[in-house]
Scaffold this motif. Structure first.
Motif, PDB file in Angstrom:
ATOM      1  N   TYR A 117      -1.301   8.598   8.644  1.00  0.00           N
ATOM      2  CA  TYR A 117      -1.410   8.929   7.127  1.00  0.00           C
ATOM      3  C   TYR A 117      -2.680   9.011   6.870  1.00  0.00           C
ATOM      4  O   TYR A 117      -3.806   8.094   7.411  1.00  0.00           O
ATOM      5  CB  TYR A 117      -0.750   7.654   6.254  1.00  0.00           C
ATOM      6  CG  TYR A 117       0.722   7.630   6.575  1.00  0.00           C
ATOM      7  CD1 TYR A 117       1.450   7.189   7.496  1.00  0.00           C
ATOM      8  CD2 TYR A 117       1.573   7.905   5.132  1.00  0.00           C
ATOM      9  CE1 TYR A 117       2.927   7.172   7.340  1.00  0.00           C
ATOM     10  CE2 TYR A 117       2.858   7.893   5.045  1.00  0.00           C
ATOM     11  CZ  TYR A 117       3.557   7.624   6.276  1.00  0.00           C
ATOM     12  OH  TYR A 117       4.899   7.567   6.363  1.00  0.00           O
ATOM     13  N   TYR A 165       0.793  -1.337   0.053  1.00  0.00           N
ATOM     14  CA  TYR A 165      -0.231   0.004  -0.066  1.00  0.00           C
ATOM     15  C   TYR A 165       1.070   1.212   0.177  1.00  0.00           C
ATOM     16  O   TYR A 165       1.864   1.441   0.687  1.00  0.00           O
ATOM     17  CB  TYR A 165      -0.927   0.071   1.404  1.00  0.00           C
ATOM     18  CG  TYR A 165      -1.916  -1.161   1.424  1.00  0.00           C
ATOM     19  CD1 TYR A 165      -1.351  -2.221   2.088  1.00  0.00           C
ATOM     20  CD2 TYR A 165      -3.305  -0.930   1.114  1.00  0.00           C
ATOM     21  CE1 TYR A 165      -2.233  -3.341   2.415  1.00  0.00           C
ATOM     22  CE2 TYR A 165      -4.164  -2.179   1.140  1.00  0.00           C
ATOM     23  CZ  TYR A 165      -3.668  -3.297   2.042  1.00  0.00           C
ATOM     24  OH  TYR A 165      -4.596  -4.180   2.046  1.00  0.00           O
ATOM     25  N   TRP A 188      -4.790   6.503   1.547  1.00  0.00           N
ATOM     26  CA  TRP A 188      -4.409   5.038   1.274  1.00  0.00           C
ATOM     27  C   TRP A 188      -4.789   4.791   0.032  1.00  0.00           C
ATOM     28  O   TRP A 188      -6.080   5.120  -0.379  1.00  0.00           O
ATOM     29  CB  TRP A 188      -4.953   4.503   2.477  1.00  0.00           C
ATOM     30  CG  TRP A 188      -4.101   4.245   3.771  1.00  0.00           C
ATOM     31  CD1 TRP A 188      -4.492   5.331   4.650  1.00  0.00           C
ATOM     32  CD2 TRP A 188      -3.068   3.414   4.372  1.00  0.00           C
ATOM     33  NE1 TRP A 188      -3.730   5.063   5.691  1.00  0.00           N
ATOM     34  CE2 TRP A 188      -2.638   4.102   5.558  1.00  0.00           C
ATOM     35  CE3 TRP A 188      -2.092   2.560   3.888  1.00  0.00           C
ATOM     36  CZ2 TRP A 188      -1.848   3.642   6.353  1.00  0.00           C
ATOM     37  CZ3 TRP A 188      -1.183   2.190   4.513  1.00  0.00           C
ATOM     38  CH2 TRP A 188      -0.810   2.634   5.813  1.00  0.00           C
ATOM     39  N   ALA A 192       0.762   5.300   0.984  1.00  0.00           N
ATOM     40  CA  ALA A 192      -0.246   6.126   1.796  1.00  0.00           C
ATOM     41  C   ALA A 192       0.484   7.449   2.019  1.00  0.00           C
ATOM     42  O   ALA A 192       1.595   7.872   1.547  1.00  0.00           O
ATOM     43  CB  ALA A 192       0.000   5.746   3.344  1.00  0.00           C
TER      44      ALA A 192
END
Length: 131
Positions: free
Chosen positions: A118, A97, A121, A99
């Motif tokens: 964060y 991922y 995402w 972010a």
């Protein structure tokens, strides 16, 4: 609309390379600290690499397990962050991922931010390393 879209995940063999991309829309990546995280089944999400915002000098950091195999970079013209992964191992198998963190504290050492800090995402991209 703020959006992060990852791409580049694939099934590869041990020792192969991949380049993941994280394309942003609705905001300027350069103004944010960007992190690449990964999560394998049954394990917690962990930081792979991060690059601090331009106001924090764009410092890059890596998880200890990377050991010189990965490189994070940012292309401001394309509003995209990349993660070049070399010498992939089976233990690198995970969903990856990207972010974005607004870096309000202007941390040079971007690893000081935890995942909860964060704001945005992506949906994740699967990386599988198997022979």
């Amino acid at each position: 609309q703020v959006q992060l879209v990852e791409s580049g995940g694939a099934l590869v063999q041990p020792g192969d390379s991949l380049r993941l991309s994280c394309a942003a829309s609705g905001f300027t990546l350069d103004d944010y600290t960007i992190g690449w995280f990964r999560q394998a089944p049954g394990k917690e999400r962990e930081l792979v690499s991060c690059i601090s915002s331009s106001s924090s000098d764009g410092n890059t950091e890596y998880g200890d397990f990377v050991k010189g195999r990965f490189t994070i970079s940012r292309d401001n013209a394309k509003n995209t962050v990349y993660l070049q992964m070399n010498e992939l191992k089976p233990e690198d198998t995970a969903v990856y991922y990207c972010a974005a963190n607004p870096d309000v504290l202007h941390y040079y050492y971007c690893s000081a931010y935890g995942p909860m800090e964060y704001d945005y995402w992506g949906q994740g991209t699967q990386v599988t390393v198997s022979s």
